[in-house]
Design a protein around this motif. Structure first.
Motif, PDB file in Angstrom:
ATOM      1  N   GLN A 237       0.830  -1.217   0.000  1.00 30.72           N
ATOM      2  CA  GLN A 237       0.000   0.000   0.000  1.00 30.72           C
ATOM      3  C   GLN A 237       0.862   1.265   0.000  1.00 30.72           C
ATOM      4  OE1 GLN A 237      -1.916   0.963   3.952  1.00 30.72           O
ATOM      5  NE2 GLN A 237      -0.973  -0.999   4.560  1.00 30.72           N
ATOM      6  N   PHE A 238       2.151   1.130   0.343  1.00 26.41           N
ATOM      7  CA  PHE A 238       3.018   2.302   0.415  1.00 26.41           C
ATOM      8  C   PHE A 238       3.797   2.541  -0.882  1.00 26.41           C
ATOM      9  CE2 PHE A 238       2.606   0.597   4.754  1.00 26.41           C
ATOM     10  CZ  PHE A 238       1.962   1.672   5.339  1.00 26.41           C
ATOM     11  N   LEU A 239       3.508   1.729  -1.907  1.00 26.79           N
ATOM     12  CA  LEU A 239       4.130   1.955  -3.209  1.00 26.79           C
ATOM     13  C   LEU A 239       3.361   3.034  -3.963  1.00 26.79           C
ATOM     14  CD1 LEU A 239       4.739  -1.755  -4.323  1.00 26.79           C
ATOM     15  CD2 LEU A 239       6.513  -0.059  -3.805  1.00 26.79           C
ATOM     16  N   PRO A 240       4.052   3.802  -4.812  1.00 29.02           N
ATOM     17  CA  PRO A 240       3.352   4.773  -5.662  1.00 29.02           C
ATOM     18  C   PRO A 240       2.316   4.066  -6.533  1.00 29.02           C
ATOM     19  CG  PRO A 240       5.727   5.142  -5.706  1.00 29.02           C
ATOM     20  CD  PRO A 240       5.520   3.848  -4.990  1.00 29.02           C
ATOM     21  N   ALA A 241       1.266   4.774  -6.871  1.00 22.97           N
ATOM     22  CA  ALA A 241       0.174   4.179  -7.640  1.00 22.97           C
ATOM     23  C   ALA A 241       0.642   3.656  -8.993  1.00 22.97           C
ATOM     24  CB  ALA A 241      -0.952   5.200  -7.825  1.00 22.97           C
ATOM     25  N   GLY A 251       7.536  -2.317  -1.115  1.00 24.80           N
ATOM     26  CA  GLY A 251       6.626  -1.510  -0.322  1.00 24.80           C
ATOM     27  C   GLY A 251       7.221  -1.163   1.029  1.00 24.80           C
ATOM     28  N   LEU A 252       7.864  -2.138   1.684  1.00 25.67           N
ATOM     29  CA  LEU A 252       8.529  -1.899   2.962  1.00 25.67           C
ATOM     30  C   LEU A 252       9.653  -0.880   2.800  1.00 25.67           C
ATOM     31  CD1 LEU A 252       9.261  -2.433   5.898  1.00 25.67           C
ATOM     32  CD2 LEU A 252      10.395  -4.558   5.170  1.00 25.67           C
ATOM     33  N   LEU A 253      10.442  -1.002   1.733  1.00 31.59           N
ATOM     34  CA  LEU A 253      11.526  -0.047   1.486  1.00 31.59           C
ATOM     35  C   LEU A 253      10.983   1.352   1.223  1.00 31.59           C
ATOM     36  CD1 LEU A 253      13.761  -2.377  -0.716  1.00 31.59           C
ATOM     37  CD2 LEU A 253      14.462  -1.339   1.451  1.00 31.59           C
ATOM     38  N   SER A 254       9.864   1.429   0.504  1.00 30.05           N
ATOM     39  CA  SER A 254       9.250   2.730   0.241  1.00 30.05           C
ATOM     40  C   SER A 254       8.769   3.364   1.542  1.00 30.05           C
ATOM     41  CB  SER A 254       8.079   2.555  -0.744  1.00 30.05           C
ATOM     42  OG  SER A 254       7.440   3.781  -1.003  1.00 30.05           O
TER      43      SER A 254
END
Length: 485
Positions: A237-241, A251-254
Motif C-alpha cells: 500500500q506504500f508503493l506509488p500508484a 513496499g517496505l523499502l518505500s
C-alpha cells in the motif's frame, strides 16, 4: 538463510539489477562462506542426488574452484558454520527447513526428481579437500555470519556468498554473489587473470531505494521475522500508484524511505501502529523479537583474524565454556571434528542428515543410532540426560557407556591408551580384532563398517557386490599409483 525474497527482487527485475556492478576480481583476499559454496557447487553442476552422493566429481569441482582462485592471485579464507548457539528464531527455521527436506527426499527416491537436498557427506568431503589443498579454513563457534562479515570488514575484502544476510552488513568491499561469480570462466587482460563477477554494496542498494544505511537492520528484521501479525501488514500500500511491481519488500523499502529523520524506536513504533488490532502482550513480544533480530545484524569484532594469522583458536561463547574441554576447540576450529560435537555438548541435540529414501521405509539413520549412542556416551558420560535427535520424528536417545568405553573420559581422551581407543571402536562396530587379521591395515575400518552395516541395516542391503568392487577398484588404483611413482 538470508532476507526472504531479497535475492529474487534484485535478480529478476532488470531495473533493480543495476545495483550489482561489473567487477574484475583478482589479487585480493576473499572471505568465503564455506557452506554456501559447497551447496552451490554441488547443485549448480547437477551432481547425483539419488544414490548417496557423487563425491569424486564434487571433489574435482572444489579443486578446480580453488585452483582458479589461486591463478588469479586470490587468497581465500573459508569460514564454516560451527553449529550450536542458534537463536530460537534460526533454530525454528532450521527445523522447518528440515521438514521440507524430508518431503524432498521422498520425492527424489520415488520419482527421481531433482531437489535441493545435499548428500550427507558433502560438507565433510569439502572440508577434507580444502585441508588437503592447504586452503585456510576455520569452523566458527556460535553465530557465523557476523564473524565472517566482521573479518571481511577488518581485512577490507569482499565476502563470497549467496546469503542475503550479508547484504545488510556495511562491508567496504561488498559482497560477491555466488550465482554471479564466474569462477569457471577466467579471463585475461593487461593486468593478468581475473574472475568476471558482479559486486553488491549497501551504498548502491541504499542509493537506489533512497533509504538511510542505518535502517538496513530494521528492514531485514521486519522483512524476515516470521510473525502472523507482521505478515498481515500490506506493505504494497506504500508503493506509488504507478509503480510497475506490487512487491512486498519494495513496499517496505518505500515506507522506510519516508522516515529518514526518525529514530529506530520511532520506526518500530510506527510499524506496530500498522497492526491496531494486536494485543499489548503480542505487541511487546513482536517488538522484542524484532529488536533481537536487529542485534543479529550488528557486526561484532572479529575473532577469526587471529586464527588465520597466528592459529589462535577463536574464543568460545560464554554459554559453551563449561561444556567444551580445551582440547576439543582446536580440532573443531580446523574442521577436523564435526560441528555436531558442539550441538551435543552444549544443547544435547543432533539434527541428523537426510538421504534420498522412501518415507514409508525405516529411516536409514536408525542403522547408525547405536554408534551415535557411544558417541554421546563419550561426549556426555552418564547422568546428563538424553540427546534429542531430530530425524523424521524427534527421539530421546540415551548415551551409552559400556565395555572399554568405561575407561575413557572426554577431558583426557587424546592421552588415552591407543589399545583402549581401538577396543572401543571394535566393540562399537561389533567386530573382533582377530576377524580383521588378514585384512590390510588401511582397509580394516571399511571392512568393519561394512560388516556392521550388513548386520544392522533394514531392509537388508543388496549392494554388497557393488561395494566390494569399489573397494577392489580403489585398491588397484592405489597400487598402480604407487608403482608409477
Amino acid at each position: 538463510m538470508g532476507v526472504k525474497g531479497l535475492w529474487w527482487l534484485l535478480e529478476v527485475n532488470s531495473q533493480i539489477y543495476q545495483i550489482y556492478k561489473d567487477y574484475h576480481f583478482r589479487d585480493s583476499k576473499l572471505v568465503v562462506d564455506g557452506s554456501n559454496l559447497a551447496y552451490h557447487l554441488y547443485f549448480r553442476f547437477f551432481l547425483d542426488l539419488s544414490h548417496g552422493g557423487e563425491y569424486l566429481a564434487f571433489q574435482a569441482l572444489v579443486q578446480d574452484f580453488f585452483t582458479n582462485l589461486h591463478n588469479c592471485g586470490i587468497k581465500p579464507y573459508v569460514v564454516m558454520d560451527g553449529g550450536s548457539s542458534k537463536s530460537d528464531n534460526k533454530l525454528n527455521n532450521i527445523l522447518k527447513r528440515n521438514r521440507e527436506f524430508l518431503r524432498r527426499a521422498h520425492d527424489i527416491a520415488l520419482k527421481g526428481r531433482r531437489a535441493d537436498l545435499l548428500p550427507p557427506f558433502t560438507l565433510s568431503v569439502f572440508e577434507q579437500t580444502l585441508n588437503d589443498m592447504k586452503v585456510p579454513l576455520v569452523r566458527c563457534f556460535g553465530e557465523t555470519d557476523g564473524q565472517l562479515a566482521a573479518l571481511a570488514r577488518e581485512w577490507c575484502c569482499p565476502v563470497l556468498s549467496i546469503d542475503t544476510d550479508f547484504y545488510i552488513y556495511d562491508l567496504p568491499e561488498g559482497v560477491l554473489p555466488l550465482k554471479l561469480f564466474r569462477w569457471d570462466g577466467v579471463e585475461t587482460d593487461l593486468g593478468g587473470c581475473f574472475i568476471p563477477c558482479k559486486r553488491y554494496t549497501t551504498f548502491s542498494f541504499c542509493t537506489f531505494f533512497n533509504i538511510d544505511p542505518q535502517l538496513l537492520p530494521v528492514f531485514a528484521s521486519l522483512a524476515e521475522y516470521d510473525d502472523v501479525n507482521l505478515r498481515e501488514i500490506k506493505w504494497i500500500q506504500f508503493l506509488p500508484a504507478d509503480h510497475p511491481r506490487k512487491c512486498r519488500l519494495e513496499g517496505l523499502l518505500s515506507w522506510l524511505g519516508a522516515r529518514t529523520d526518525q529514530t529506530t524506536e520511532d520506526i518500530l513504533t510506527a510499524a506496530m501502529d500498522l497492526m491496531p488490532n494486536m494485543s499489548q502482550q503480542a505487541r511487546t513480544e513482536v517488538w522484542t523479537m524484532v529488536r533481537m533480530a536487529m542485534l543479529e545484524h550488528e557486526l561484532p569484532s572479529s575473532s577469526l583474524r587471529g586464527f588465520f594469522s597466528e592459529e589462535t583458536v577463536p574464543p568460545l561463547p560464554a554459554e559453551m565454556l563449561s561444556c567444551v574441554p580445551d582440547w576439543v576447540r582446536a580440532p573443531l576450529a580446523r574442521g577436523e571434528l564435526s560441528g555436531d560435537v558442539l550441538n551435543v555438548l552444549v544443547d544435547r541435540r543432533m539434527i541428523l542428515g537426510i538421504q534420498a529414501e522412501l518415507s514409508d521405509l525405516q529411516s536409514s539413520n536408525l542403522t547408525s543410532q547405536p554408534i551415535r549412542q557411544v558417541l554421546y556416551g563419550l561426549l556426555l558420560g552418564l547422568g546428563r540426560g538424553a540427546v534429542r535427535e531430530v530425524d523424521r520424528v524427534e527421539l530421546e536417545v540415551q548415551p551409552l557407556v559400556q565395555g572399554a568405553a568405561q575407561q575413557l573420559r572426554l577431558a583426557t581422551l587424546p592421552q588415552a591408551d591407543r589399545a583402549v581407543r581401538l577396543q572401543v571402536c571394535l566393540e562399537t562396530l561389533g567386530v573382533e580384532e582377530e576377524t580383521l587379521e588378514g585384512v590390510p591395515a588401511h582397509l580394516r575400518l571399511p571392512v568393519a563398517v561394512t560388516r556392521y552395516w550388513l548386520r544392522r541395516a533394514s531392509p537388508e542391503p543388496t549392494l554388497l557386490k557393488a561395494l566390494l568392487m569399489v573397494m577392489v577398484q580403489g585398491e588397484l588404483i592405489r597400487q598402480n599409483g604407487k608403482a608409477g611413482r
